[in-house]
Design a protein around this motif. Structure first.
Motif, PDB file in Angstrom:
ATOM      1  N   GLN A  75       6.339   2.706   0.922  1.00 55.19           N
ATOM      2  CA  GLN A  75       6.655   4.127   1.050  1.00 55.19           C
ATOM      3  C   GLN A  75       6.661   4.871  -0.283  1.00 55.19           C
ATOM      4  O   GLN A  75       7.423   5.800  -0.495  1.00 55.19           O
ATOM      5  CB  GLN A  75       7.984   4.317   1.781  1.00 55.19           C
ATOM      6  N   GLY A  76       5.807   4.457  -1.213  1.00 53.06           N
ATOM      7  CA  GLY A  76       5.632   5.188  -2.455  1.00 53.06           C
ATOM      8  C   GLY A  76       6.662   4.930  -3.534  1.00 53.06           C
ATOM      9  O   GLY A  76       6.645   5.582  -4.574  1.00 53.06           O
ATOM     10  N   ALA A 104      -6.595  -1.272  -3.388  1.00 51.51           N
ATOM     11  CA  ALA A 104      -5.550  -0.250  -3.406  1.00 51.51           C
ATOM     12  C   ALA A 104      -4.472  -0.589  -4.424  1.00 51.51           C
ATOM     13  O   ALA A 104      -4.031   0.269  -5.183  1.00 51.51           O
ATOM     14  CB  ALA A 104      -4.947  -0.094  -2.017  1.00 51.51           C
ATOM     15  N   SER A 105      -4.047  -1.854  -4.460  1.00 46.22           N
ATOM     16  CA  SER A 105      -2.987  -2.223  -5.396  1.00 46.22           C
ATOM     17  C   SER A 105      -3.468  -2.108  -6.828  1.00 46.22           C
ATOM     18  O   SER A 105      -2.754  -1.639  -7.698  1.00 46.22           O
ATOM     19  CB  SER A 105      -2.459  -3.629  -5.104  1.00 46.22           C
ATOM     20  N   LEU A 147       0.812  -1.216   0.000  1.00 47.15           N
ATOM     21  CA  LEU A 147       0.000   0.000   0.000  1.00 47.15           C
ATOM     22  C   LEU A 147       0.844   1.263   0.000  1.00 47.15           C
ATOM     23  O   LEU A 147       1.797   1.383   0.761  1.00 47.15           O
ATOM     24  CB  LEU A 147      -0.903   0.037   1.233  1.00 47.15           C
ATOM     25  N   ALA A 148       0.488   2.161  -0.865  1.00 42.42           N
ATOM     26  CA  ALA A 148       1.096   3.489  -0.874  1.00 42.42           C
ATOM     27  C   ALA A 148       0.370   4.339   0.152  1.00 42.42           C
ATOM     28  O   ALA A 148      -0.740   4.025   0.565  1.00 42.42           O
ATOM     29  CB  ALA A 148       0.973   4.106  -2.260  1.00 42.42           C
ATOM     30  N   ALA A 149       0.973   5.421   0.556  1.00 45.05           N
ATOM     31  CA  ALA A 149       0.411   6.261   1.613  1.00 45.05           C
ATOM     32  C   ALA A 149      -1.016   6.700   1.334  1.00 45.05           C
ATOM     33  O   ALA A 149      -1.867   6.672   2.208  1.00 45.05           O
ATOM     34  CB  ALA A 149       1.305   7.486   1.817  1.00 45.05           C
ATOM     35  N   GLY A 150      -1.328   7.086   0.108  1.00 45.42           N
ATOM     36  CA  GLY A 150      -2.657   7.581  -0.227  1.00 45.42           C
ATOM     37  C   GLY A 150      -3.711   6.496  -0.343  1.00 45.42           C
ATOM     38  O   GLY A 150      -4.890   6.785  -0.480  1.00 45.42           O
ATOM     39  N   ASP A 151      -3.325   5.226  -0.276  1.00 46.02           N
ATOM     40  CA  ASP A 151      -4.263   4.133  -0.456  1.00 46.02           C
ATOM     41  C   ASP A 151      -4.586   3.410   0.847  1.00 46.02           C
ATOM     42  O   ASP A 151      -5.167   2.339   0.842  1.00 46.02           O
ATOM     43  CB  ASP A 151      -3.690   3.110  -1.454  1.00 46.02           C
ATOM     44  N   GLU A 183      -0.784  10.099  -7.625  1.00 47.57           N
ATOM     45  CA  GLU A 183      -1.027  10.152  -6.182  1.00 47.57           C
ATOM     46  C   GLU A 183      -0.615   8.832  -5.543  1.00 47.57           C
ATOM     47  O   GLU A 183      -0.955   7.757  -6.029  1.00 47.57           O
ATOM     48  CB  GLU A 183      -2.506  10.411  -5.911  1.00 47.57           C
ATOM     49  N   GLY A 184       0.166   8.916  -4.459  1.00 50.06           N
ATOM     50  CA  GLY A 184       0.629   7.725  -3.766  1.00 50.06           C
ATOM     51  C   GLY A 184       2.017   7.287  -4.175  1.00 50.06           C
ATOM     52  O   GLY A 184       2.588   6.389  -3.574  1.00 50.06           O
ATOM     53  N   LEU A 220      -3.734   1.733  -7.646  1.00 51.32           N
ATOM     54  CA  LEU A 220      -2.431   2.362  -7.851  1.00 51.32           C
ATOM     55  C   LEU A 220      -1.836   1.924  -9.191  1.00 51.32           C
ATOM     56  O   LEU A 220      -1.344   2.739  -9.962  1.00 51.32           O
ATOM     57  CB  LEU A 220      -1.479   2.028  -6.702  1.00 51.32           C
TER      58      LEU A 220
END
Length: 129
Positions: free
Chosen positions: A66-67, A28-29, A16-20, A98-99, A32
């Motif tokens: 971490q993005g 989320a995956s 997961l990225a921060a925005g997700d 984003e993310g 992204l």
């Protein structure tokens, strides 16, 4: 259509990225990765009027923690005069998603690119089928 099966692109399951963080891990995956692919479709090969994703130049998309996003890509020909610039275009396009915090783009030549990596729509558009 399965991106990995039909296009032979390795799309790793991202962390997961921060925005997700609020979405389910699977959603989320997928979200992204879809946003990254949309960004890649804004980058065009200067010699062929087609975006690099549908042209089949993207071999691997791997969102990490971490993005961080790792991308492996190739060129239609090893002697491409804008190779260095194209890597920067990919990095800039994906950095805008984003993310995504950091983009690591690697140039690979194995396996070599050939027209079978293009989407059917692109092959049709270019008169190859």
């Amino acid at each position: 259509m399965s991106v990995k099966d039909e296009r032979r692109i390795d799309v790793a399951s991202p962390t997961l990225a921060a925005g997700d963080a609020q979405a389910s891990p699977a959603a989320a995956s997928s979200s992204l990765t879809e946003r990254i692919i949309a960004a890649l479709r804004t980058v065009h090969d200067p010699e062929i009027p087609v975006n690099i994703y549908d042209l089949g130049l993207i071999y691997r998309i791997a969102p990490k923690q971490q993005g961080l996003v790792e991308i492996d890509m190739t060129l239609t020909a090893p002697g491409c005069p804008v190779a260095g610039e194209m890597l920067k275009w990919v990095e800039a396009a994906v950095n805008g998603v984003e993310g995504v915090g950091t983009v690591d783009v690697s140039l690979v030549f194995d396996p070599p690119w050939d027209k079978s990596r293009m989407s059917e729509d692109v092959q049709l558009e270019l008169g190859l089928i």
